[in-house]
Write an enzyme that holds these catalytic residues in place. Structure first.
Site, PDB file in Angstrom:
ATOM      1  N   ASP A 186       4.450   2.990  -4.202  1.00 24.35           N
ATOM      2  CA  ASP A 186       3.044   3.485  -5.048  1.00 24.35           C
ATOM      3  C   ASP A 186       3.154   2.806  -6.298  1.00 24.35           C
ATOM      4  O   ASP A 186       4.280   2.965  -7.092  1.00 24.35           O
ATOM      5  CB  ASP A 186       3.569   5.166  -4.990  1.00 24.35           C
ATOM      6  CG  ASP A 186       2.917   5.809  -6.104  1.00 24.35           C
ATOM      7  OD1 ASP A 186       2.185   5.019  -6.836  1.00 24.35           O
ATOM      8  OD2 ASP A 186       2.708   7.000  -6.086  1.00 24.35           O
ATOM      9  N   VAL A 187       2.345   2.055  -6.414  1.00 24.92           N
ATOM     10  CA  VAL A 187       2.541   1.313  -7.565  1.00 24.92           C
ATOM     11  C   VAL A 187       2.313   1.789  -8.987  1.00 24.92           C
ATOM     12  O   VAL A 187       2.050   1.290 -10.145  1.00 24.92           O
ATOM     13  CB  VAL A 187       1.586  -0.118  -7.748  1.00 24.92           C
ATOM     14  CG1 VAL A 187       2.061  -1.030  -6.356  1.00 24.92           C
ATOM     15  CG2 VAL A 187       0.008   0.156  -7.402  1.00 24.92           C
ATOM     16  N   ASP A 232       0.965  -1.272  -0.184  1.00 27.29           N
ATOM     17  CA  ASP A 232       0.034  -0.022  -0.012  1.00 27.29           C
ATOM     18  C   ASP A 232       0.937   1.204   0.021  1.00 27.29           C
ATOM     19  O   ASP A 232       2.032   1.225   0.515  1.00 27.29           O
ATOM     20  CB  ASP A 232      -1.238   0.027   1.269  1.00 27.29           C
ATOM     21  CG  ASP A 232      -2.167   0.767   1.046  1.00 27.29           C
ATOM     22  OD1 ASP A 232      -3.197   0.154   0.649  1.00 27.29           O
ATOM     23  OD2 ASP A 232      -2.190   2.238   0.801  1.00 27.29           O
ATOM     24  N   TYR A 247     -14.594   7.057 -14.605  1.00 26.43           N
ATOM     25  CA  TYR A 247     -14.408   5.814 -13.808  1.00 26.43           C
ATOM     26  C   TYR A 247     -15.133   4.601 -14.791  1.00 26.43           C
ATOM     27  O   TYR A 247     -14.616   3.650 -14.694  1.00 26.43           O
ATOM     28  CB  TYR A 247     -15.260   5.975 -12.681  1.00 26.43           C
ATOM     29  CG  TYR A 247     -15.275   4.579 -11.680  1.00 26.43           C
ATOM     30  CD1 TYR A 247     -14.304   4.504 -11.058  1.00 26.43           C
ATOM     31  CD2 TYR A 247     -16.425   4.092 -11.538  1.00 26.43           C
ATOM     32  CE1 TYR A 247     -14.062   3.394 -10.221  1.00 26.43           C
ATOM     33  CE2 TYR A 247     -16.256   2.891 -10.538  1.00 26.43           C
ATOM     34  CZ  TYR A 247     -15.228   2.540  -9.879  1.00 26.43           C
ATOM     35  OH  TYR A 247     -15.018   1.499  -9.097  1.00 26.43           O
ATOM     36  N   LYS A 255     -12.833   1.586 -15.822  1.00 25.76           N
ATOM     37  CA  LYS A 255     -13.266   0.139 -15.617  1.00 25.76           C
ATOM     38  C   LYS A 255     -13.589  -0.729 -16.897  1.00 25.76           C
ATOM     39  O   LYS A 255     -13.324  -1.849 -16.584  1.00 25.76           O
ATOM     40  CB  LYS A 255     -14.597   0.020 -14.508  1.00 25.76           C
ATOM     41  CG  LYS A 255     -14.225   0.604 -12.976  1.00 25.76           C
ATOM     42  CD  LYS A 255     -12.999  -0.213 -12.675  1.00 25.76           C
ATOM     43  CE  LYS A 255     -12.638   0.238 -10.955  1.00 25.76           C
ATOM     44  NZ  LYS A 255     -11.480  -0.524 -10.313  1.00 25.76           N
TER      45      LYS A 255
HETATM   46  N1  LIG Z   1     -15.875   0.257  -2.795  1.00 29.01           N
HETATM   47  C1  LIG Z   1     -17.021  -0.068  -3.736  1.00 29.01           C
HETATM   48  O1  LIG Z   1     -18.054   0.135  -3.569  1.00 29.01           O
HETATM   49  C2  LIG Z   1     -16.235  -0.638  -5.005  1.00 29.01           C
HETATM   50  C3  LIG Z   1     -17.214  -1.230  -5.715  1.00 29.01           C
HETATM   51  C4  LIG Z   1     -16.684  -1.594  -7.152  1.00 29.01           C
HETATM   52  C5  LIG Z   1     -15.297  -1.796  -7.357  1.00 29.01           C
HETATM   53  N2  LIG Z   1     -14.516  -1.262  -6.492  1.00 29.01           N
HETATM   54  C6  LIG Z   1     -13.015  -1.192  -6.786  1.00 29.01           C
HETATM   55  O2  LIG Z   1     -12.596  -2.113  -5.734  1.00 29.01           O
HETATM   56  C7  LIG Z   1     -11.043  -1.661  -5.825  1.00 29.01           C
HETATM   57  C8  LIG Z   1     -10.798  -1.531  -4.149  1.00 29.01           C
HETATM   58  O3  LIG Z   1     -11.613  -0.454  -3.491  1.00 29.01           O
HETATM   59  P1  LIG Z   1     -11.659   0.022  -2.202  1.00 29.01           P
HETATM   60  O4  LIG Z   1     -13.057   0.450  -1.900  1.00 29.01           O
HETATM   61  O5  LIG Z   1     -11.225  -1.279  -1.263  1.00 29.01           O
HETATM   62  O6  LIG Z   1     -10.859   1.192  -1.939  1.00 29.01           O
HETATM   63  P2  LIG Z   1      -9.850   1.699  -0.767  1.00 29.01           P
HETATM   64  O7  LIG Z   1      -9.351   3.184  -1.131  1.00 29.01           O
HETATM   65  O8  LIG Z   1     -10.274   1.288   0.462  1.00 29.01           O
HETATM   66  O9  LIG Z   1      -8.410   0.828  -1.158  1.00 29.01           O
HETATM   67  C9  LIG Z   1      -7.543   1.245  -2.096  1.00 29.01           C
HETATM   68  C10 LIG Z   1      -6.003   1.043  -1.523  1.00 29.01           C
HETATM   69  O10 LIG Z   1      -4.989   1.195  -2.311  1.00 29.01           O
HETATM   70  C11 LIG Z   1      -4.272   2.164  -1.900  1.00 29.01           C
HETATM   71  N3  LIG Z   1      -3.520   2.911  -3.077  1.00 29.01           N
HETATM   72  C12 LIG Z   1      -4.064   3.928  -3.689  1.00 29.01           C
HETATM   73  N4  LIG Z   1      -3.323   4.240  -4.941  1.00 29.01           N
HETATM   74  C13 LIG Z   1      -2.169   3.732  -4.417  1.00 29.01           C
HETATM   75  C14 LIG Z   1      -0.726   3.402  -5.325  1.00 29.01           C
HETATM   76  N5  LIG Z   1      -0.745   4.150  -6.107  1.00 29.01           N
HETATM   77  N6  LIG Z   1      -0.066   2.419  -4.794  1.00 29.01           N
HETATM   78  C15 LIG Z   1      -0.441   1.597  -3.774  1.00 29.01           C
HETATM   79  N7  LIG Z   1      -1.394   1.796  -3.092  1.00 29.01           N
HETATM   80  C16 LIG Z   1      -2.232   2.650  -3.394  1.00 29.01           C
HETATM   81  C17 LIG Z   1      -4.801   3.280  -0.846  1.00 29.01           C
HETATM   82  O11 LIG Z   1      -3.888   3.821   0.159  1.00 29.01           O
HETATM   83  C18 LIG Z   1      -5.852   2.381  -0.486  1.00 29.01           C
HETATM   84  O12 LIG Z   1      -5.527   1.388   0.775  1.00 29.01           O
HETATM   85  C19 LIG Z   1     -10.880  -0.383  -6.585  1.00 29.01           C
HETATM   86  O13 LIG Z   1     -10.466  -0.757  -7.612  1.00 29.01           O
HETATM   87  C20 LIG Z   1     -12.406   0.183  -6.634  1.00 29.01           C
HETATM   88  O14 LIG Z   1     -12.742   0.801  -8.076  1.00 29.01           O
HETATM   89  C21 LIG Z   1     -15.067  -0.737  -5.373  1.00 29.01           C
END
Ligand SMILES: NC(=O)c1ccc[n+]([C@@H]2O[C@H](COP(=O)([O-])OP(=O)(O)OC[C@H]3O[C@@H](n4cnc5c(N)ncnc54)[C@H](O)[C@@H]3O)[C@@H](O)[C@H]2O)c1
Length: 268
Positions: free
Chosen positions: A75-76, A49, A172, A176
């Protein structure tokens, strides 16, 4: 027992003992649930993360009941970081079998009408969702190819890849859509190496990213009323599908985008 007395227990094909999993975004709501699930079936888990505390805390949670996990800050979207996390994984555990791309989101933060959608917001959503997935996956898959053991890539798309929504989501939905298309493209290119590539495609998941939207009772009622199972997802609704894609049970499954949406897309 299966197959008329075969000694392989069916459930053993879902275990991941000895496999090594890398989870970019593993400190987030969905990524940390996936990390815990992978550790629970025996995988060694590297939680990555951008936020240091999140990586370490999620790694500790994943291995609370035993197992082997490691938190790494990176940072990926930066290629040197993506190379480094693969190297750290190989140095620590000697192999890499699975990458689950859990960085992404941001949809609700940048909602603009399509005809004036700003470039900076568009670029930010693409960095967060598409570039992160691309940059994290490339060195991981190069390591899988070099390892010669095949591998698993799991991406996180969204129902928004399939369904437009009259609410300012241009970047978005495009991002996606790109994740779903890349999933199919990568599946076709990497099958020759025994690497499968699949994605889950959830509707709203009850997480901090969407909490502000779902805290509005009228908005939530609108969402839930469109979903046949009449609720949003929990993170636990996603983990079983990811485990399946990562397992030997899914050895012949690749290029698939699995909707986890309570029946939403079935109604369209
Ligand atoms: N939450 C929803 O309702 C939902 C619905 C459909 C799809 N998604 C998808 O699921 C995935 C995860 O969502 P989430 O709700 O767990 O989000 P989240 O924000 O809780 O988790 C994302 C994590 O990625 C980390 N991050 C961000 N940029 C980064 C980088 N460059 N390098 C390393 N780490 C990084 C952040 O610090 C965070 O901990 C996303 O792709 C999101 O689009 C979420």
């Amino acid at each position: 027992m299966i197959n008329g007395g075969d000694t392989v227990a069916e459930l053993d094909r879902f275990r991941l003992d000895g496999r090594v999993a890398l989870i970019p975004g593993g400190g987030g709501a969905i990524g940390s649930a996936i990390g815990s699930a992978l550790a629970g079936v025996g995988a060694k888990v590297v939680v990555v993360d951008r936020t240091p505390d999140r990586a370490d805390e999620a790694a500790a949670r994943a291995c609370a009941l035993g197992g082997i996990c490691k938190g790494v800050t990176a940072d990926v979207t930066r290629e040197e970081d993506a190379e480094r996390i693969v190297k750290e994984t190989l140095d620590a555990y000697g192999r890499l079998d699975i990458v689950v791309n859990a960085v992404g989101g941001g949809a609700g933060k940048v909602l603009f009408d399509a005809e004036v959608y700003p470039r900076d917001a568009w670029d930010w959503i693409y960095e967060l969702n598409v570039r992160s997935t691309l940059v994290a996956t490339q060195p991981a898959v190069r390591a899988m190819i070099a390892g010669g053991n095949g591998g698993r890539v799991v991406n996180i798309s969204s129902v928004r890849a399939l369904l437009g929504i009259n609410a300012g989501y241009s970047a978005y939905v495009a991002a996606k859509g790109a994740i779903s298309s890349l999933t199919r493209q990568w599946a076709t290119e990497w099958a020759k190496h025994g690497i499968t590539v699949n994605a889950i495609s959830p509707t709203f998941v009850d997480t901090p990213q969407v909490a502000m939207l779902l805290d509005d009772p009228a908005f939530k009622a609108g969402v839930v009323n469109r979903i046949p199972l009449r609720r949003v997802a929990g993170t636990e609704d996603l983990t079983g599908a990811v485990l399946f894609f990562c397992s030997d049970a899914a050895a012949f499954v690749t290029g698939q985008i699995l909707g986890i949406d309570g029946g939403l897309t079935a109604t369209q």
